[in-house]
Design a protein around this motif. Structure first.
Motif, PDB file in Angstrom:
ATOM      1  N   VAL A 462       1.193  -1.045  -0.081  1.00  0.00           N
ATOM      2  CA  VAL A 462       0.201   0.163   0.212  1.00  0.00           C
ATOM      3  C   VAL A 462       0.681   0.826  -0.327  1.00  0.00           C
ATOM      4  O   VAL A 462       1.575   1.260   0.922  1.00  0.00           O
ATOM      5  N   THR A 463       0.621   1.873  -0.852  1.00  0.00           N
ATOM      6  CA  THR A 463       1.646   3.662  -1.290  1.00  0.00           C
ATOM      7  C   THR A 463       0.562   4.304  -1.003  1.00  0.00           C
ATOM      8  O   THR A 463      -0.767   4.799  -0.715  1.00  0.00           O
ATOM      9  N   SER A 464       0.925   5.219  -0.749  1.00  0.00           N
ATOM     10  CA  SER A 464       0.653   6.707  -0.183  1.00  0.00           C
ATOM     11  C   SER A 464       1.448   8.004  -1.042  1.00  0.00           C
ATOM     12  O   SER A 464       2.766   7.897  -0.780  1.00  0.00           O
ATOM     13  N   SER A 465       1.196   9.307  -1.339  1.00  0.00           N
ATOM     14  CA  SER A 465       1.526  10.564  -1.742  1.00  0.00           C
ATOM     15  C   SER A 465       1.317  11.662  -1.329  1.00  0.00           C
ATOM     16  O   SER A 465       0.273  12.197  -0.377  1.00  0.00           O
ATOM     17  N   GLU A 466       2.283  12.803  -1.133  1.00  0.00           N
ATOM     18  CA  GLU A 466       1.559  14.108  -1.082  1.00  0.00           C
ATOM     19  C   GLU A 466       0.608  14.712  -1.742  1.00  0.00           C
ATOM     20  O   GLU A 466       0.654  14.137  -3.106  1.00  0.00           O
ATOM     21  N   LEU A 473      -8.100   3.034   5.548  1.00  0.00           N
ATOM     22  CA  LEU A 473      -6.451   1.897   6.168  1.00  0.00           C
ATOM     23  C   LEU A 473      -6.510   0.292   6.132  1.00  0.00           C
ATOM     24  O   LEU A 473      -5.718  -0.852   5.663  1.00  0.00           O
ATOM     25  N   ALA A 474      -7.929   0.289   4.191  1.00  0.00           N
ATOM     26  CA  ALA A 474      -7.874  -1.060   4.310  1.00  0.00           C
ATOM     27  C   ALA A 474      -6.876  -1.324   3.111  1.00  0.00           C
ATOM     28  O   ALA A 474      -6.190  -0.750   2.341  1.00  0.00           O
ATOM     29  N   LEU A 475      -6.705  -2.476   3.562  1.00  0.00           N
ATOM     30  CA  LEU A 475      -5.834  -3.569   2.274  1.00  0.00           C
ATOM     31  C   LEU A 475      -6.990  -3.542   1.296  1.00  0.00           C
ATOM     32  O   LEU A 475      -7.607  -3.525   1.045  1.00  0.00           O
ATOM     33  N   ALA A 476      -5.929  -3.231   0.093  1.00  0.00           N
ATOM     34  CA  ALA A 476      -7.062  -4.082  -2.118  1.00  0.00           C
ATOM     35  C   ALA A 476      -7.756  -5.218  -1.336  1.00  0.00           C
ATOM     36  O   ALA A 476      -7.467  -6.026  -0.499  1.00  0.00           O
ATOM     37  N   ASP A 477      -9.042  -4.923  -1.685  1.00  0.00           N
ATOM     38  CA  ASP A 477      -9.848  -6.279  -1.983  1.00  0.00           C
ATOM     39  C   ASP A 477      -9.382  -7.695  -2.346  1.00  0.00           C
ATOM     40  O   ASP A 477      -9.254  -8.556  -1.664  1.00  0.00           O
ATOM     41  N   GLU A 478      -8.403  -7.206  -3.141  1.00  0.00           N
ATOM     42  CA  GLU A 478      -7.845  -8.442  -3.451  1.00  0.00           C
ATOM     43  C   GLU A 478      -6.910  -9.128  -3.111  1.00  0.00           C
ATOM     44  O   GLU A 478      -7.093 -10.325  -3.318  1.00  0.00           O
ATOM     45  N   VAL A 503       4.069  -1.521   3.276  1.00  0.00           N
ATOM     46  CA  VAL A 503       3.159  -0.008   4.074  1.00  0.00           C
ATOM     47  C   VAL A 503       3.756   0.843   3.871  1.00  0.00           C
ATOM     48  O   VAL A 503       4.563   1.567   4.790  1.00  0.00           O
ATOM     49  N   CYS A 504       2.992   2.196   3.087  1.00  0.00           N
ATOM     50  CA  CYS A 504       3.303   3.257   3.261  1.00  0.00           C
ATOM     51  C   CYS A 504       2.840   3.773   5.551  1.00  0.00           C
ATOM     52  O   CYS A 504       2.298   4.785   5.697  1.00  0.00           O
ATOM     53  N   GLY A 505       2.135   2.426   5.984  1.00  0.00           N
ATOM     54  CA  GLY A 505       1.953   2.879   7.070  1.00  0.00           C
ATOM     55  C   GLY A 505       1.161   1.686   7.876  1.00  0.00           C
ATOM     56  O   GLY A 505       0.769   0.944   7.169  1.00  0.00           O
TER      57      GLY A 505
END
Ligand code: BGC
Length: 605
Positions: A462-466, A473-478, A503-505
């Protein structure tokens, strides 16, 4: 005007400032480009280069300094082209990667007009000429991983390694560390900063700053203050009780100033209690300089000086990016809205740091010491990884095991998050490559669970961005489905299920954690992620990282959840000082992962 003034060292600054014209001073308090200031040649004042960041040099930003030079050499103005950055984006991210790597694929540029194609060819060549020996910058694990090491000394080493590369790339001011507190795990930039806990963040930043500045590069501690969300990041009004501001959101900045001795601080985009941070005299002058004794310069976050004159009056020394119109500053001085002595102070503060920077002391464009950087990046990834669960000795994986690996993330890992903390590094070790290097290619099977498999390693990311906050906070369903299906297969086959989280957090695990035997968080582990993960899964290294922020069982357990990200331009910090574990211990009396680590491996000494 004094004659013959020239910048020689700190003692020459008063004379140099006196010798500067009002226009020179007005220009000097803003950048000349996106990531470069302007020189005053006649007084011996060089330009200097700020660039991100905390976990490696953002070379992409330096392109903005190279482009005008390429245009000038071609005798072209930016106006004759399409916007150079748009021209670059015509070739797409892969094309830009090739541009950086020096193998601009002709097929990528065929579709462009002859001028645009010629520009890109020249740019590619200029990029190659500007790269230090050793190539692109290293991608170190971002701040959250540094915080998870709970090892300030190692973080200091990481600061040193990043600064050595900064020097090689001609960067003077490193736009980091980011010390904003993890108020809410959905924050898109939480991965960049150390912790939800002000003490851990403070202890970590001190060594990082010392590591960077020990190399003669300025650390820029950001974003002052309380830049804790991306939603409406430019201008959200944060209503923060004084006690929370003092006890939670300011301590890491104070430690960076007083114990780390940071040379620069970045004023933030947001408002605090109705006042824009970059325009706040209380923050920039009364607290930062008055109470804490800060002696360096404050640079605005890029575009945060919403009112240039108010920012200068408040104590913001340098406005970025540039160029800006100097006439506005000249007019303000002439109208008496900005005292010339105030302007002189701003200029002196910048010069006081500049005389310590490579731009002034002399650049040594040494080669990148990749072996050193890789070793530091790997160490941080190893020591930051957190073993959240390990039932019945699922880990370490025994010698001679046949390891099944599932999840595309095992092949395509995430080294760091997006935005200014993005680093295009020369290589990236995936989990699959790391396992193959450690156990041998024959022992590792991707995408299948052979009959003789001893265990299955599931890799999800899981990533995130500025620029935006996470939606949940869920993982992708797949990915959740992959974990549950794989765990079911493993149960039938009586083999262990091991989950590696890139993961990003925090992510929610309540739907699947009881079904798996082991969970290792490798975070956004930087370019050495795969080697680090393999060393931990094999037991060559002992997992010793601890969570630097709470992993709520469900997002709704987060104390700020009813007040994040705010509405109508305001976010109320209703939880006060009860951020993260403070709330859970006080109100719930428990946390999901109380000790943030499991017993160490028995076979590792
Ligand atoms: C970010 C800063 C960064 C700056 C320069 C801003 O948008 O908020 O963290 O240092 O850009 O890249």
């Amino acid at each position: 005007m004094s004659k013959g003034a020239i910048l020689t060292d700190a003692s020459s600054i008063p004379e140099v400032v006196q010798a500067m014209t009002l226009e020179e001073k007005a220009r000097f308090v803003a950048g000349a480009r996106a990531f470069e200031t302007g020189p005053v040649d006649r007084l011996g004042i060089p330009a200097f280069v700020p660039a991100d960041g905390h976990n490696g040099i953002n070379f992409f930003q330096l392109l903005g300094n190279i482009i005008p030079k390429v245009l000038a050499k071609r005798g072209q103005s930016a106006g004759e082209l399409r916007d150079p950055f748009r021209t670059m984006s015509d070739v797409g991210m892969a094309g830009i990667g090739n541009l950086l790597a020096g193998n601009l694929d002709p097929s990528n540029i065929e579709s462009l007009s002859p001028e645009n194609a010629a520009f890109l060819r020249d740019l590619s060549q200029a990029v190659q000429e500007s790269l230090p020996e050793g190539g692109l910058p290293s991608c170190f694990p971002p701040g959250m991983v540094m915080g998870a090491t709970w090892n300030p000394e190692l973080v200091g080493e990481c600061g040193r390694a990043v600064a050595k590369e900064a020097k090689a790339f001609g960067v003077d001011v490193l736009l980091g560390p980011n010390v904003n507190i993890h108020r809410d795990p959905l924050c898109g930039r939480a991965f960049e900063s150390y912790s939800e806990d002000p003490y851990l963040a403070s202890q970590t930043v001190i060594d990082y700053v010392k590591g960077v500045q020990g190399e003669g590069i300025a650390a820029d501690v950001k974003h002052y203050a309380a830049n804790n969300q991306e939603y409406m990041r430019q201008g959200i009004d944060e209503v923060i009780p004084e006690r929370a501001l003092r006890e939670i959101y300011l301590p890491a900045f104070k430690a960076a100033v007083q114990e780390g001795g940071c040379w620069t601080v970045m004023s933030a985009y947001n408002k605090i209690n109705g006042e824009d941070c970059a325009l706040s005299k209380r923050l920039l002058t009364d607290i930062l300089r008055g109470e804490w004794g800060f002696a360096g310069f404050v640079v605005s976050d890029w575009g945060a000086a919403y009112d240039r004159i108010q920012a200068l009056n408040a104590g913001n020394d340098l406005e970025m990016p540039g160029p800006q119109n100097p006439q506005e500053v000249i007019d303000a001085v002439e109208r008496g809205e900005l005292g010339e002595t105030t302007l002189d102070e701003r200029v002196s503060n910048i010069l006081g740091v500049l005389v310590k920077l490579p731009a002034f002391t002399g650049r040594e464009r040494a080669a990148i010491d990749r072996a050193y950087s890789s070793q530091v990046a790997r160490r941080v990834a190893v020591e930051g990884a957190v073993l959240l669960k390990n039932e019945d000795g699922a880990l370490p994986i025994e010698e001679g095991s046949v390891i099944a690996v599932v999840g595309e993330n095992a092949k395509n890992p995430i080294a760091t998050g997006g935005g200014s903390a993005g680093v295009v590094s020369p290589y990236m070790v995936s989990l699959l490559e790391g396992l193959e290097a450690r156990f041998g290619a024959d022992a590792v099977r991707f995408g299948e669970i052979p009959a003789n498999a001893s265990c299955v390693v599931i890799s999800v990311g899981v990533t995130s961005s500025e620029g935006s906050d996470r939606a949940s906070l869920a993982l992708a369903d797949e990915d959740t489905a992959l974990i549950l299906e794989t765990a079911e297969t493993c149960r039938r086959r009586r083999i262990k299920t091991i989950v590696v989280l890139n993961v990003c957090g925090p992510v929610e695990m309540h739907g699947w954690i009881d079904e798996v035997d082991a969970v290792l968080i490798i975070w956004l582990g930087g370019m050495e992620l795969g080697h680090a993960a393999a060393a931990l899964l094999s037991g060559d290294e002992n997992p010793s990282g601890k969570l630097p922020l709470t992993f709520p069982r469900r997002y709704q357990d987060t104390p700020s959840c009813l007040n994040f990200p705010g509405e109508f331009g305001r976010v109320v910090y209703g939880e006060g000082i009860y951020v993260g574990y403070r709330y859970l211990l006080k109100i719930l009396g428990r946390t999901s992962f109380p000790r943030a680590r499991i017993r160490v491996f028995a076979n590792v000494t």
